[in-house]
Enzyme design. Structure first.
Site, PDB file in Angstrom:
ATOM      1  N   ASP A  15       0.871  -1.173   0.000  1.00  0.00           N
ATOM      2  CA  ASP A  15       0.000   0.000   0.000  1.00  0.00           C
ATOM      3  C   ASP A  15       0.907   1.221   0.000  1.00  0.00           C
ATOM      4  O   ASP A  15       2.044   1.160   0.455  1.00  0.00           O
ATOM      5  CB  ASP A  15      -0.914   0.003   1.242  1.00  0.00           C
ATOM      6  CG  ASP A  15      -2.121   0.929   1.077  1.00  0.00           C
ATOM      7  OD1 ASP A  15      -3.233   0.409   0.949  1.00  0.00           O
ATOM      8  OD2 ASP A  15      -1.941   2.169   1.075  1.00  0.00           O
ATOM      9  N   ASP A  43       3.886   2.200  -4.472  1.00  0.00           N
ATOM     10  CA  ASP A  43       2.993   3.073  -5.254  1.00  0.00           C
ATOM     11  C   ASP A  43       2.666   2.291  -6.526  1.00  0.00           C
ATOM     12  O   ASP A  43       3.533   2.079  -7.384  1.00  0.00           O
ATOM     13  CB  ASP A  43       3.722   4.381  -5.588  1.00  0.00           C
ATOM     14  CG  ASP A  43       2.873   5.299  -6.462  1.00  0.00           C
ATOM     15  OD1 ASP A  43       1.791   4.875  -6.935  1.00  0.00           O
ATOM     16  OD2 ASP A  43       3.304   6.451  -6.683  1.00  0.00           O
ATOM     17  N   VAL A  44       1.426   1.856  -6.653  1.00  0.00           N
ATOM     18  CA  VAL A  44       1.074   0.948  -7.764  1.00  0.00           C
ATOM     19  C   VAL A  44       1.175   1.615  -9.135  1.00  0.00           C
ATOM     20  O   VAL A  44       1.123   0.923 -10.155  1.00  0.00           O
ATOM     21  CB  VAL A  44      -0.348   0.337  -7.589  1.00  0.00           C
ATOM     22  CG1 VAL A  44      -0.433  -0.518  -6.350  1.00  0.00           C
ATOM     23  CG2 VAL A  44      -1.437   1.403  -7.620  1.00  0.00           C
ATOM     24  N   ASN A  70      -5.932  -4.285  -5.615  1.00  0.00           N
ATOM     25  CA  ASN A  70      -7.024  -3.734  -4.807  1.00  0.00           C
ATOM     26  C   ASN A  70      -6.953  -2.219  -4.652  1.00  0.00           C
ATOM     27  O   ASN A  70      -7.945  -1.594  -4.283  1.00  0.00           O
ATOM     28  CB  ASN A  70      -6.995  -4.403  -3.425  1.00  0.00           C
ATOM     29  CG  ASN A  70      -8.143  -3.965  -2.543  1.00  0.00           C
ATOM     30  OD1 ASN A  70      -9.292  -4.049  -2.934  1.00  0.00           O
ATOM     31  ND2 ASN A  70      -7.835  -3.469  -1.352  1.00  0.00           N
ATOM     32  N   TYR A 135     -13.716   7.610 -12.178  1.00  0.00           N
ATOM     33  CA  TYR A 135     -13.795   6.350 -11.420  1.00  0.00           C
ATOM     34  C   TYR A 135     -14.581   5.312 -12.223  1.00  0.00           C
ATOM     35  O   TYR A 135     -14.169   4.162 -12.336  1.00  0.00           O
ATOM     36  CB  TYR A 135     -14.444   6.623 -10.065  1.00  0.00           C
ATOM     37  CG  TYR A 135     -14.430   5.446  -9.109  1.00  0.00           C
ATOM     38  CD1 TYR A 135     -13.272   5.107  -8.411  1.00  0.00           C
ATOM     39  CD2 TYR A 135     -15.570   4.687  -8.906  1.00  0.00           C
ATOM     40  CE1 TYR A 135     -13.263   4.035  -7.528  1.00  0.00           C
ATOM     41  CE2 TYR A 135     -15.568   3.614  -8.022  1.00  0.00           C
ATOM     42  CZ  TYR A 135     -14.411   3.289  -7.337  1.00  0.00           C
ATOM     43  OH  TYR A 135     -14.406   2.222  -6.467  1.00  0.00           O
ATOM     44  N   LYS A 139     -12.781   1.892 -13.523  1.00  0.00           N
ATOM     45  CA  LYS A 139     -13.256   0.582 -13.066  1.00  0.00           C
ATOM     46  C   LYS A 139     -13.803  -0.246 -14.235  1.00  0.00           C
ATOM     47  O   LYS A 139     -13.676  -1.473 -14.251  1.00  0.00           O
ATOM     48  CB  LYS A 139     -14.305   0.750 -11.967  1.00  0.00           C
ATOM     49  CG  LYS A 139     -13.721   1.269 -10.654  1.00  0.00           C
ATOM     50  CD  LYS A 139     -12.599   0.381 -10.150  1.00  0.00           C
ATOM     51  CE  LYS A 139     -12.126   0.727  -8.757  1.00  0.00           C
ATOM     52  NZ  LYS A 139     -11.036  -0.127  -8.270  1.00  0.00           N
ATOM     53  N   THR A 170     -15.910   1.134   4.296  1.00  0.00           N
ATOM     54  CA  THR A 170     -14.451   1.280   4.403  1.00  0.00           C
ATOM     55  C   THR A 170     -14.134   2.778   4.501  1.00  0.00           C
ATOM     56  O   THR A 170     -15.018   3.610   4.297  1.00  0.00           O
ATOM     57  CB  THR A 170     -13.731   0.731   3.140  1.00  0.00           C
ATOM     58  OG1 THR A 170     -14.009   1.620   2.050  1.00  0.00           O
ATOM     59  CG2 THR A 170     -14.140  -0.682   2.784  1.00  0.00           C
ATOM     60  N   THR A 173     -15.630   5.111   1.828  1.00  0.00           N
ATOM     61  CA  THR A 173     -17.038   5.540   1.826  1.00  0.00           C
ATOM     62  C   THR A 173     -17.420   6.363   3.063  1.00  0.00           C
ATOM     63  O   THR A 173     -18.480   6.984   3.062  1.00  0.00           O
ATOM     64  CB  THR A 173     -17.976   4.318   1.729  1.00  0.00           C
ATOM     65  OG1 THR A 173     -17.577   3.334   2.679  1.00  0.00           O
ATOM     66  CG2 THR A 173     -17.951   3.718   0.347  1.00  0.00           C
TER      67      THR A 173
HETATM   68  N1  LIG Z   1     -15.642   0.997  -0.556  1.00  0.00           N
HETATM   69  C1  LIG Z   1     -16.472   0.797  -1.558  1.00  0.00           C
HETATM   70  O1  LIG Z   1     -17.682   1.058  -1.448  1.00  0.00           O
HETATM   71  C2  LIG Z   1     -15.986   0.220  -2.858  1.00  0.00           C
HETATM   72  C3  LIG Z   1     -16.922  -0.106  -3.832  1.00  0.00           C
HETATM   73  C4  LIG Z   1     -16.497  -0.657  -5.031  1.00  0.00           C
HETATM   74  C5  LIG Z   1     -15.152  -0.849  -5.243  1.00  0.00           C
HETATM   75  N2  LIG Z   1     -14.252  -0.500  -4.284  1.00  0.00           N
HETATM   76  C6  LIG Z   1     -12.834  -0.723  -4.574  1.00  0.00           C
HETATM   77  O2  LIG Z   1     -12.283  -1.541  -3.571  1.00  0.00           O
HETATM   78  C7  LIG Z   1     -10.862  -1.284  -3.479  1.00  0.00           C
HETATM   79  C8  LIG Z   1     -10.510  -1.068  -2.030  1.00  0.00           C
HETATM   80  O3  LIG Z   1     -11.113   0.162  -1.632  1.00  0.00           O
HETATM   81  P1  LIG Z   1     -11.537   0.511  -0.138  1.00  0.00           P
HETATM   82  O4  LIG Z   1     -12.988   0.696  -0.116  1.00  0.00           O
HETATM   83  O5  LIG Z   1     -10.885  -0.453   0.807  1.00  0.00           O
HETATM   84  O6  LIG Z   1     -10.902   1.961  -0.047  1.00  0.00           O
HETATM   85  P2  LIG Z   1      -9.755   2.506   0.871  1.00  0.00           P
HETATM   86  O7  LIG Z   1      -9.619   3.945   0.512  1.00  0.00           O
HETATM   87  O8  LIG Z   1     -10.022   2.145   2.276  1.00  0.00           O
HETATM   88  O9  LIG Z   1      -8.481   1.675   0.371  1.00  0.00           O
HETATM   89  C9  LIG Z   1      -7.813   1.971  -0.812  1.00  0.00           C
HETATM   90  C10 LIG Z   1      -6.336   1.788  -0.549  1.00  0.00           C
HETATM   91  O10 LIG Z   1      -5.631   2.059  -1.763  1.00  0.00           O
HETATM   92  C11 LIG Z   1      -4.413   2.654  -1.365  1.00  0.00           C
HETATM   93  N3  LIG Z   1      -3.815   3.387  -2.483  1.00  0.00           N
HETATM   94  C12 LIG Z   1      -4.251   4.533  -3.061  1.00  0.00           C
HETATM   95  N4  LIG Z   1      -3.398   4.917  -4.018  1.00  0.00           N
HETATM   96  C13 LIG Z   1      -2.405   4.006  -4.049  1.00  0.00           C
HETATM   97  C14 LIG Z   1      -1.219   3.860  -4.822  1.00  0.00           C
HETATM   98  N5  LIG Z   1      -0.883   4.744  -5.780  1.00  0.00           N
HETATM   99  N6  LIG Z   1      -0.410   2.805  -4.582  1.00  0.00           N
HETATM  100  C15 LIG Z   1      -0.733   1.916  -3.606  1.00  0.00           C
HETATM  101  N7  LIG Z   1      -1.836   1.990  -2.842  1.00  0.00           N
HETATM  102  C16 LIG Z   1      -2.659   3.032  -3.068  1.00  0.00           C
HETATM  103  C17 LIG Z   1      -4.800   3.591  -0.230  1.00  0.00           C
HETATM  104  O11 LIG Z   1      -3.667   3.960   0.551  1.00  0.00           O
HETATM  105  C18 LIG Z   1      -5.797   2.752   0.525  1.00  0.00           C
HETATM  106  O12 LIG Z   1      -5.176   1.996   1.562  1.00  0.00           O
HETATM  107  C19 LIG Z   1     -10.614  -0.073  -4.385  1.00  0.00           C
HETATM  108  O13 LIG Z   1     -10.126  -0.515  -5.628  1.00  0.00           O
HETATM  109  C20 LIG Z   1     -11.984   0.528  -4.537  1.00  0.00           C
HETATM  110  O14 LIG Z   1     -12.104   1.302  -5.723  1.00  0.00           O
HETATM  111  C21 LIG Z   1     -14.630   0.020  -3.089  1.00  0.00           C
END
Ligand SMILES: NC(=O)c1ccc[n+]([C@@H]2O[C@H](COP(=O)([O-])OP(=O)(O)OC[C@H]3O[C@@H](n4cnc5c(N)ncnc54)[C@H](O)[C@@H]3O)[C@@H](O)[C@H]2O)c1
Length: 228
Positions: A15, A43-44, A70, A135, A139, A170, A173
């Protein structure tokens, strides 16, 4: 992730947020599963960071055969207001990051002769919401890249699938406007948000041998939101 570790898999947890990684690794250690999670800052969007990440994985656990992409960031601007910088920020993490992750780890899967990848997309990859234009685009691209990679890699014994959550409780949101969340939940047939564990269970299934003939699919985990 605890499910993977409990199944005996060594995990490198990457992360951008080093503290968040370390806290998650410590939580798993505290659950009585020591030494199986290595936190790694990555950093992805950066190919060099991915190379370093792959070296860390090899050093600790050998050639990686599983990958979960993720990382994601939400941008809420619509088509008419989004700036080029905001577009790049959102698309780079989800789309470029997912591509770089697969490109970095697939060579190890070829050497191992097997592999399974799960890319985290979103129901917003399939339907519009009236906002969050980049977004939605990113996606949707993750889902399309998943299908493309699945076809490209099937003969090598590497499966590639996506999981598309609806709204999950999370940090992503918690900052959303209350009305947006209320409306989303009201439009969800099961009338609630998902827990992160419900998304993790879908990921775990697709990584496991129980999904040995599943590739190129997008498993929607949204309480029925996209089925309406
Ligand atoms: N929470 C939701 O409702 C929801 C819905 C659909 C999809 N998602 C997807 O699920 C995945 C996880 O999201 P989440 O809800 O846990 O959100 P979150 O914000 O809690 O986690 C996302 C993580 O990505 C990390 N991140 C951001 N940029 C980065 C980078 N350049 N390199 C490495 N890490 C990086 C952040 O530090 C964070 O820990 C995401 O892909 C999100 O788009 C979430």
């Amino acid at each position: 992730m605890t499910g993977l570790v409990s199944a005996g898999v060594g995990v490198v947890l990457g992360d951008l947020d080093r503290d968040r990684c370390a806290a998650a690794a410590a939580e798993i250690e505290a659950a009585g599963l020591p030494g199986r999670v290595v936190p790694a800052e990555v950093d992805v969007t950066d190919p060099n960071a991915w190379s370093k990440f792959a070296r860390t994985a090899r050093r600790h656990f050998g050639y990686p055969t599983l990958l979960v992409n993720n990382a994601g960031v939400l941008g809420r601007q619509g088509l008419e207001t989004i700036t080029a910088d905001e577009w790049d920020r959102v698309v780079n993490v989800s789309q470029r990051g997912t591509w770089l992750g697969m490109q970095t780890v697939v060579p190890s899967m070829h050497l191992a002769g097997r592999g399974a990848i799960v890319n985290v997309s979103s129901v917003f990859g399939q339907i519009g919401s009236g906002a969050a234009f980049a977004y939605h685009g990113a996606k949707g691209a993750v889902a399309a890249m998943t299908r493309a990679a699945a076809v490209e890699l099937a003969r090598a014994g590497i499966r590639v699938n996506a999981v598309s959550p609806g709204m999950v409780r999370t940090p992503m949101t918690t900052g959303l406007p209350e009305q947006f969340v209320t409306d989303f939940v009201a439009a969800t047939p099961m009338r609630r948000m998902a827990t992160p564990y419900e998304i993790a269970a879908a990921v775990l299934f697709l990584l496991s041998d129980d999904a040995s003939f599943v590739t190129g699919t997008d498993l929607i985990v949204d309480g029925g939101y996209a089925a309406r």
